[in-house]
Design a protein around this motif. Structure first.
Motif, PDB file in Angstrom:
ATOM      1  N   MET A  33      31.067  31.960  28.778  1.00  0.00           N
ATOM      2  CA  MET A  33      31.731  32.392  30.010  1.00  0.00           C
ATOM      3  C   MET A  33      32.026  33.889  29.912  1.00  0.00           C
ATOM      4  SD  MET A  33      32.698  31.095  32.899  1.00  0.00           S
ATOM      5  CE  MET A  33      32.487  29.390  32.380  1.00  0.00           C
ATOM      6  N   ARG A  34      31.477  34.658  30.815  1.00  0.00           N
ATOM      7  CA  ARG A  34      31.636  36.110  30.788  1.00  0.00           C
ATOM      8  C   ARG A  34      32.512  36.524  31.977  1.00  0.00           C
ATOM      9  NH1 ARG A  34      30.102  40.475  27.248  1.00  0.00           N
ATOM     10  NH2 ARG A  34      28.770  38.861  26.366  1.00  0.00           N
ATOM     11  N   SER A  35      33.668  37.111  31.685  1.00  0.00           N
ATOM     12  CA  SER A  35      34.620  37.489  32.723  1.00  0.00           C
ATOM     13  C   SER A  35      34.929  38.977  32.683  1.00  0.00           C
ATOM     14  CB  SER A  35      35.935  36.706  32.567  1.00  0.00           C
ATOM     15  OG  SER A  35      35.715  35.316  32.642  1.00  0.00           O
ATOM     16  N   ILE A  36      35.188  39.538  33.854  1.00  0.00           N
ATOM     17  CA  ILE A  36      35.638  40.926  33.994  1.00  0.00           C
ATOM     18  C   ILE A  36      36.974  40.914  34.720  1.00  0.00           C
ATOM     19  CG2 ILE A  36      35.147  43.209  34.931  1.00  0.00           C
ATOM     20  CD1 ILE A  36      33.079  42.504  32.957  1.00  0.00           C
ATOM     21  N   VAL A  37      37.933  41.683  34.230  1.00  0.00           N
ATOM     22  CA  VAL A  37      39.210  41.841  34.917  1.00  0.00           C
ATOM     23  C   VAL A  37      39.320  43.272  35.424  1.00  0.00           C
ATOM     24  CG1 VAL A  37      41.694  41.523  34.792  1.00  0.00           C
ATOM     25  CG2 VAL A  37      40.221  40.204  33.315  1.00  0.00           C
ATOM     26  N   LEU A  38      39.527  43.421  36.727  1.00  0.00           N
ATOM     27  CA  LEU A  38      39.704  44.736  37.322  1.00  0.00           C
ATOM     28  C   LEU A  38      41.170  45.143  37.213  1.00  0.00           C
ATOM     29  CD1 LEU A  38      37.540  44.275  40.555  1.00  0.00           C
ATOM     30  CD2 LEU A  38      36.819  45.067  38.279  1.00  0.00           C
ATOM     31  N   THR A  39      41.428  46.282  36.609  1.00  0.00           N
ATOM     32  CA  THR A  39      42.805  46.743  36.427  1.00  0.00           C
ATOM     33  C   THR A  39      42.960  48.163  36.975  1.00  0.00           C
ATOM     34  OG1 THR A  39      42.449  47.747  34.253  1.00  0.00           O
ATOM     35  CG2 THR A  39      42.953  45.388  34.313  1.00  0.00           C
ATOM     36  N   LYS A  40      44.199  48.514  37.272  1.00  0.00           N
ATOM     37  CA  LYS A  40      44.485  49.853  37.768  1.00  0.00           C
ATOM     38  C   LYS A  40      45.776  50.360  37.145  1.00  0.00           C
ATOM     39  CE  LYS A  40      45.428  52.613  41.900  1.00  0.00           C
ATOM     40  NZ  LYS A  40      45.787  52.618  43.334  1.00  0.00           N
TER      41      LYS A  40
ATOM     42  N   ALA B 289      46.339  28.223  40.342  1.00  0.00           N
ATOM     43  CA  ALA B 289      45.851  27.516  39.157  1.00  0.00           C
ATOM     44  C   ALA B 289      44.347  27.379  39.294  1.00  0.00           C
ATOM     45  CB  ALA B 289      46.503  26.136  39.031  1.00  0.00           C
ATOM     46  N   LEU B 290      43.652  27.324  38.140  1.00  0.00           N
ATOM     47  CA  LEU B 290      42.197  27.215  38.214  1.00  0.00           C
ATOM     48  C   LEU B 290      41.648  26.583  36.950  1.00  0.00           C
ATOM     49  CD1 LEU B 290      40.489  29.567  36.374  1.00  0.00           C
ATOM     50  CD2 LEU B 290      41.798  31.032  37.877  1.00  0.00           C
ATOM     51  N   ASP B 291      40.439  26.068  37.092  1.00  0.00           N
ATOM     52  CA  ASP B 291      39.677  25.605  35.940  1.00  0.00           C
ATOM     53  C   ASP B 291      38.195  25.694  36.301  1.00  0.00           C
ATOM     54  OD1 ASP B 291      39.246  24.831  33.377  1.00  0.00           O
ATOM     55  OD2 ASP B 291      40.121  22.840  33.570  1.00  0.00           O
ATOM     56  N   ILE B 292      37.358  25.610  35.273  1.00  0.00           N
ATOM     57  CA  ILE B 292      35.925  25.798  35.431  1.00  0.00           C
ATOM     58  C   ILE B 292      35.183  24.555  34.956  1.00  0.00           C
ATOM     59  CG2 ILE B 292      33.946  27.238  34.838  1.00  0.00           C
ATOM     60  CD1 ILE B 292      36.070  28.746  36.375  1.00  0.00           C
ATOM     61  N   ASP B 293      34.151  24.179  35.692  1.00  0.00           N
ATOM     62  CA  ASP B 293      33.203  23.169  35.223  1.00  0.00           C
ATOM     63  C   ASP B 293      31.956  23.929  34.776  1.00  0.00           C
ATOM     64  OD1 ASP B 293      31.217  21.250  34.875  1.00  0.00           O
ATOM     65  OD2 ASP B 293      32.032  19.947  36.436  1.00  0.00           O
ATOM     66  N   PRO B 294      31.819  24.190  33.463  1.00  0.00           N
ATOM     67  CA  PRO B 294      30.694  25.010  32.983  1.00  0.00           C
ATOM     68  C   PRO B 294      29.333  24.384  33.276  1.00  0.00           C
ATOM     69  CG  PRO B 294      32.389  24.765  31.299  1.00  0.00           C
ATOM     70  CD  PRO B 294      32.702  23.782  32.376  1.00  0.00           C
ATOM     71  N   ASP B 295      29.247  23.048  33.210  1.00  0.00           N
ATOM     72  CA  ASP B 295      27.964  22.384  33.434  1.00  0.00           C
ATOM     73  C   ASP B 295      27.517  22.518  34.882  1.00  0.00           C
ATOM     74  OD1 ASP B 295      27.900  21.576  30.766  1.00  0.00           O
ATOM     75  OD2 ASP B 295      29.004  19.728  31.206  1.00  0.00           O
ATOM     76  N   GLU B 296      28.444  22.319  35.800  1.00  0.00           N
ATOM     77  CA  GLU B 296      28.126  22.442  37.225  1.00  0.00           C
ATOM     78  C   GLU B 296      28.198  23.885  37.705  1.00  0.00           C
ATOM     79  OE1 GLU B 296      27.097  20.053  39.223  1.00  0.00           O
ATOM     80  OE2 GLU B 296      27.208  18.533  37.630  1.00  0.00           O
ATOM     81  N   ARG B 297      28.731  24.769  36.842  1.00  0.00           N
ATOM     82  CA  ARG B 297      28.940  26.184  37.198  1.00  0.00           C
ATOM     83  C   ARG B 297      29.715  26.311  38.505  1.00  0.00           C
ATOM     84  NH1 ARG B 297      27.352  30.198  34.707  1.00  0.00           N
ATOM     85  NH2 ARG B 297      27.078  31.527  36.552  1.00  0.00           N
ATOM     86  N   ARG B 298      30.878  25.657  38.498  1.00  0.00           N
ATOM     87  CA  ARG B 298      31.739  25.701  39.668  1.00  0.00           C
ATOM     88  C   ARG B 298      33.175  25.963  39.250  1.00  0.00           C
ATOM     89  NH1 ARG B 298      29.335  24.426  44.263  1.00  0.00           N
ATOM     90  NH2 ARG B 298      31.305  24.218  45.385  1.00  0.00           N
ATOM     91  N   LEU B 299      33.860  26.680  40.113  1.00  0.00           N
ATOM     92  CA  LEU B 299      35.292  26.943  39.960  1.00  0.00           C
ATOM     93  C   LEU B 299      36.063  26.009  40.868  1.00  0.00           C
ATOM     94  CD1 LEU B 299      37.786  29.027  39.350  1.00  0.00           C
ATOM     95  CD2 LEU B 299      37.158  29.965  41.562  1.00  0.00           C
ATOM     96  N   ARG B 300      37.116  25.411  40.354  1.00  0.00           N
ATOM     97  CA  ARG B 300      38.047  24.653  41.186  1.00  0.00           C
ATOM     98  C   ARG B 300      39.403  25.330  41.072  1.00  0.00           C
ATOM     99  NH1 ARG B 300      38.820  18.183  41.463  1.00  0.00           N
ATOM    100  NH2 ARG B 300      36.932  18.510  42.709  1.00  0.00           N
ATOM    101  N   ALA B 301      40.023  25.603  42.202  1.00  0.00           N
ATOM    102  CA  ALA B 301      41.288  26.353  42.183  1.00  0.00           C
ATOM    103  C   ALA B 301      42.262  25.795  43.210  1.00  0.00           C
ATOM    104  CB  ALA B 301      41.019  27.828  42.475  1.00  0.00           C
ATOM    105  N   LYS B 302      43.534  25.950  42.893  1.00  0.00           N
ATOM    106  CA  LYS B 302      44.597  25.691  43.865  1.00  0.00           C
ATOM    107  C   LYS B 302      45.071  27.045  44.378  1.00  0.00           C
ATOM    108  CE  LYS B 302      46.262  21.315  41.956  1.00  0.00           C
ATOM    109  NZ  LYS B 302      47.427  20.576  41.406  1.00  0.00           N
ATOM    110  N   ARG B 303      45.125  27.188  45.684  1.00  0.00           N
ATOM    111  CA  ARG B 303      45.506  28.465  46.278  1.00  0.00           C
ATOM    112  C   ARG B 303      46.620  28.272  47.293  1.00  0.00           C
ATOM    113  NH1 ARG B 303      43.254  29.837  51.249  1.00  0.00           N
ATOM    114  NH2 ARG B 303      43.385  32.035  50.639  1.00  0.00           N
ATOM    115  N   LEU B 304      47.449  29.297  47.400  1.00  0.00           N
ATOM    116  CA  LEU B 304      48.574  29.269  48.326  1.00  0.00           C
ATOM    117  C   LEU B 304      48.111  29.721  49.701  1.00  0.00           C
ATOM    118  CD1 LEU B 304      51.676  28.994  48.754  1.00  0.00           C
ATOM    119  CD2 LEU B 304      51.848  31.422  48.156  1.00  0.00           C
ATOM    120  N   VAL B 305      48.443  28.931  50.703  1.00  0.00           N
ATOM    121  CA  VAL B 305      48.148  29.281  52.088  1.00  0.00           C
ATOM    122  C   VAL B 305      49.482  29.513  52.782  1.00  0.00           C
ATOM    123  CG1 VAL B 305      47.043  28.599  54.245  1.00  0.00           C
ATOM    124  CG2 VAL B 305      46.069  27.869  52.046  1.00  0.00           C
TER     125      VAL B 305
END
Length: 289
Positions: A1-8, A152-168
């Motif tokens: 899993m390769r991630s980039i975090v954008l910071t300022k 909150a979030l988690d990843i399914d590496p096999d399916e290459r999908r992100l599942r997340a809970k988001r505030l609306v």
């Protein structure tokens, strides 16, 4: 899993750290720079993903050379593996649009020279601009899906999908669960809190902390700096020339009114010290009741 975090890097707005001129304008050169607080949340989300699924986390920032300290802070506190700074004079005075163009070029260069990216994390908004536009604009420039206000979030590496809970947010705040294919952007909500549910997660977290100590102490060895030529950017489309935003005026920050008077005393003057004691004695008596 390769991630980039954008910071300022943003001015340290904590009490006593901010410097203003006589007209009430912020003096950036005299005010310490710290990592944008919302970006710290984004880095924590990237670290959680690394702990759960392994992989590599890089910090990326666009700004002057001093922003390398911000990237070093990300390595020290949340264990990024390396850092990428997009920096030269041609990038100065960029608005969110020009910043997004530059960051997307940085991500594309990373993919060309380093490795394909699975996730890009960005903070909700910056403390000095508060537009909340840079993350979504960069995702648009990359033509990648984006999930915002992530709690909150988690990843399914096999399916290459992100599942997340988001505030609306609305008349009644709701939490929805969404999915998105990788690669994608994640904009964390300030309420996001990393979760390490298993003993193996907590052990991995501890190991990462130990590994990072030596790496952060030698941060320059893990820092790559790219200028606009490295990113194959035309100077007409970046920096001030590439920024369509027009600032019509800048108002000085009003000085906060004093909330209380201060009386100076000489610690070597017994009479003055006695006055202070007499002033505090009634409160001491109340505390003892």
């Amino acid at each position: 899993m390769r991630s980039i975090v954008l910071t300022k890097g943003v001015p340290d707005f904590s009490e006593g750290a901010v410097s203003f001129d006589e007209d009430g304008h912020l003096e950036r050169g005299k005010t310490p720079t710290v990592m944008n607080p919302n970006d710290e949340v984004a880095v924590q989300a990237a670290l959680q993903t690394k702990v759960r699924h392994g992989g590599h986390v890089s910090g990326m920032s666009m700004g002057p050379p001093g922003y390398s300290d911000v990237l070093k802070g990300a390595m020290e506190t949340v264990y990024t593996d390396d850092s990428y700074l997009l920096s030269d004079r041609e990038l100065a005075a960029s608005d969110t649009w020009a910043t997004a163009i530059t960051l997307s070029a940085g991500l594309e260069t990373y993919q060309e020279e380093i490795e394909d990216i699975d996730l890009v994390f960005a903070g909700f908004k910056t403390a000095d601009g508060e537009t909340g536009q840079t993350g979504p604009q960069t995702a648009w420039a990359m033509d990648w899906p984006i999930v915002t206000h992530v709690l909150a979030l988690d990843i399914d590496p096999d399916e290459r999908r992100l599942r997340a809970k988001r505030l609306v947010e609305g008349d009644v705040d709701e939490i929805e669960t969404v999915e998105a294919p990788l690669p994608c952007f994640v904009v964390t909500d300030p309420e996001f809190e990393p979760s390490y549910r298993t003993a193996s997660h907590r052990l991995t977290h501890k190991q990462l902390r130990a590994e990072t100590t030596d790496r952060a102490a030698d941060h320059d060895e893990h820092l790559t700096t790219w200028d606009h030529e490295d990113l194959h950017l035309d100077s007409e489309y970046i920096g001030l020339d590439g920024s369509p935003t027009i600032v019509s005026s800048v108002d000085p920050i009003p000085k906060a009114p004093s909330e209380r008077d201060a009386t100076m005393i000489d610690p070597d003057d017994g009479d003055e010290l006695r006055t202070v004691l007499e002033e505090f004695q009634p409160y001491a008596a109340e505390a003892g009741e």
